[in-house]
Design a protein around this motif. Sequence first.
Motif, PDB file in Angstrom:
ATOM      1  N   UNK A  39      -3.290   5.734  -0.089  1.00  0.00           N
ATOM      2  CA  UNK A  39      -3.476   4.697   0.845  1.00  0.00           C
ATOM      3  C   UNK A  39      -4.370   3.606   0.411  1.00  0.00           C
ATOM      4  N   UNK A  40      -5.336   4.120  -0.527  1.00  0.00           N
ATOM      5  CA  UNK A  40      -6.260   3.280  -0.777  1.00  0.00           C
ATOM      6  C   UNK A  40      -5.886   2.284  -1.967  1.00  0.00           C
ATOM      7  N   UNK A  41      -4.660   2.662  -2.523  1.00  0.00           N
ATOM      8  CA  UNK A  41      -4.032   1.915  -3.688  1.00  0.00           C
ATOM      9  C   UNK A  41      -2.773   1.183  -3.441  1.00  0.00           C
ATOM     10  N   UNK A  42      -2.506   0.086  -4.066  1.00  0.00           N
ATOM     11  CA  UNK A  42      -1.147  -0.434  -3.995  1.00  0.00           C
ATOM     12  C   UNK A  42      -0.256   0.154  -4.846  1.00  0.00           C
ATOM     13  N   UNK A  43       0.951  -0.417  -4.624  1.00  0.00           N
ATOM     14  CA  UNK A  43       1.797   0.384  -5.797  1.00  0.00           C
ATOM     15  C   UNK A  43       1.642  -0.249  -7.289  1.00  0.00           C
ATOM     16  N   UNK A  44       0.995  -1.494  -7.263  1.00  0.00           N
ATOM     17  CA  UNK A  44       0.540  -1.790  -8.745  1.00  0.00           C
ATOM     18  C   UNK A  44      -0.729  -1.077  -9.212  1.00  0.00           C
ATOM     19  N   UNK A  45      -1.638  -0.724  -8.357  1.00  0.00           N
ATOM     20  CA  UNK A  45      -2.867   0.104  -8.739  1.00  0.00           C
ATOM     21  C   UNK A  45      -2.370   1.458  -8.809  1.00  0.00           C
ATOM     22  N   UNK A  46      -1.377   1.984  -8.308  1.00  0.00           N
ATOM     23  CA  UNK A  46      -0.873   3.288  -8.777  1.00  0.00           C
ATOM     24  C   UNK A  46      -0.562   3.445 -10.024  1.00  0.00           C
ATOM     25  N   UNK A  47       0.387   2.489 -10.501  1.00  0.00           N
ATOM     26  CA  UNK A  47       0.811   2.302 -11.831  1.00  0.00           C
ATOM     27  C   UNK A  47      -0.222   2.081 -12.906  1.00  0.00           C
ATOM     28  N   UNK A  48      -1.125   1.429 -12.521  1.00  0.00           N
ATOM     29  CA  UNK A  48      -2.407   1.205 -13.340  1.00  0.00           C
ATOM     30  C   UNK A  48      -3.174   2.422 -13.436  1.00  0.00           C
ATOM     31  N   UNK A  85       0.728  -1.183  -0.166  1.00  0.00           N
ATOM     32  CA  UNK A  85      -0.109  -0.142  -0.083  1.00  0.00           C
ATOM     33  C   UNK A  85       0.877   1.368   0.039  1.00  0.00           C
ATOM     34  N   UNK A  86       0.344   2.484  -0.766  1.00  0.00           N
ATOM     35  CA  UNK A  86       1.228   3.304  -0.872  1.00  0.00           C
ATOM     36  C   UNK A  86       0.695   4.486   0.226  1.00  0.00           C
ATOM     37  N   UNK A  87       1.799   5.226   0.768  1.00  0.00           N
ATOM     38  CA  UNK A  87       1.470   6.269   1.661  1.00  0.00           C
ATOM     39  C   UNK A  87       0.588   7.442   0.918  1.00  0.00           C
ATOM     40  N   UNK A  88       1.156   7.729  -0.152  1.00  0.00           N
ATOM     41  CA  UNK A  88       0.611   8.781  -0.794  1.00  0.00           C
ATOM     42  C   UNK A  88      -0.891   8.551  -1.437  1.00  0.00           C
ATOM     43  N   UNK A 119       5.188   8.533  -9.195  1.00  0.00           N
ATOM     44  CA  UNK A 119       6.306   8.094  -9.189  1.00  0.00           C
ATOM     45  C   UNK A 119       7.131   8.335  -7.802  1.00  0.00           C
ATOM     46  N   UNK A 120       6.746   9.499  -7.587  1.00  0.00           N
ATOM     47  CA  UNK A 120       7.400   9.692  -6.067  1.00  0.00           C
ATOM     48  C   UNK A 120       6.766   8.801  -4.996  1.00  0.00           C
ATOM     49  N   UNK A 121       5.442   8.579  -5.077  1.00  0.00           N
ATOM     50  CA  UNK A 121       4.510   7.784  -4.221  1.00  0.00           C
ATOM     51  C   UNK A 121       5.210   6.441  -4.229  1.00  0.00           C
TER      52      UNK A 121
END
Length: 220
Positions: A42-51, A37-40, A124-126
Motif C-alpha cells: 500500500x505504500x507503493x504505486x504500480x509504477x513504484x512496485x515495478x521500479x 496504489x497497490x493493495x499488496x 506481479x500478482x500485486x
Amino acid sequence: MTDDMREKDLPHRLLTAERDVFIPLLRRTAPEAFALRTAGCPDWTVRQVLAHCHAVLVRVIENRLGPGVFSPASNAADVAERDTWPLDRLVDGLESAMTEAGPVLAAHENRRLSLVALGEWVHAGDVRDTLGEPGAYAAADDAVFDLLAFGSRLRKTPLVHAELTDRAEPLVLGEPDADRAPARLVTDAPTLVRLYAGRPLNGAHFELAGAEAAELNIFG
C-alpha cells in the motif's frame, strides 16, 4: 524438489514464464493506471512496485548485494532513482532484467536468492490484483509451489499439510517441529499464495487448523 534448487532452474523458469505474460499486460495498460496504489504494497504505486522489481533484479545481475541491500531504505532509494524514467524505459528494463536474472540466480552460491524470483512473481500478482486482472495470484507453473515450499522451510514456518481445491496433489510446507503436530490447510492456490506472501485475503475462504495465518508469511 531436491535440496539443490539450481538443478531444477526454478528461478529462471518462473521469471521467464512470468515475463511472457506480465510484460504484454504492462504494455497494454493505460498510463494513468501506473499511479494506482497497490493493495499488496500500500505504500507503493504500480509504477513504484515495478521500479522495485527492476532494481532487485539488476542488483542480482550486477552482484550488488552488500550489507543493507533490500532494506526499506535501500528499496526506497532504488525506487526513487527510477522516478523520472519514462514508462517505456521502465517496462523495457524490467523485461530485460527478468530475462537475464534467472541464470544468475540459478548459479548463485546463496540459495536463498532463489526467493527473489518468487518475490517478483508475487509483486506481479500485486500489480494484476490492483489492475483488476483475473487470477492475480493464480499459479500456472509448479515452480511457484516449489519455491513457496522452499521459502517456508527457510523461514521455519509451521509444518502444514495443504489440500488445494484446484490442484490434485497436496503440498507440504514448513518445518517439522517435534513439539507440534502438523497443521492442516484447505483452500485454493491463489489464497495459499496470499497467506504465504502476507497479502490481503479479500474475504477468500480457507480452513486452517493447528496454526495461525500470521505464522505462514515467508516475506514478513
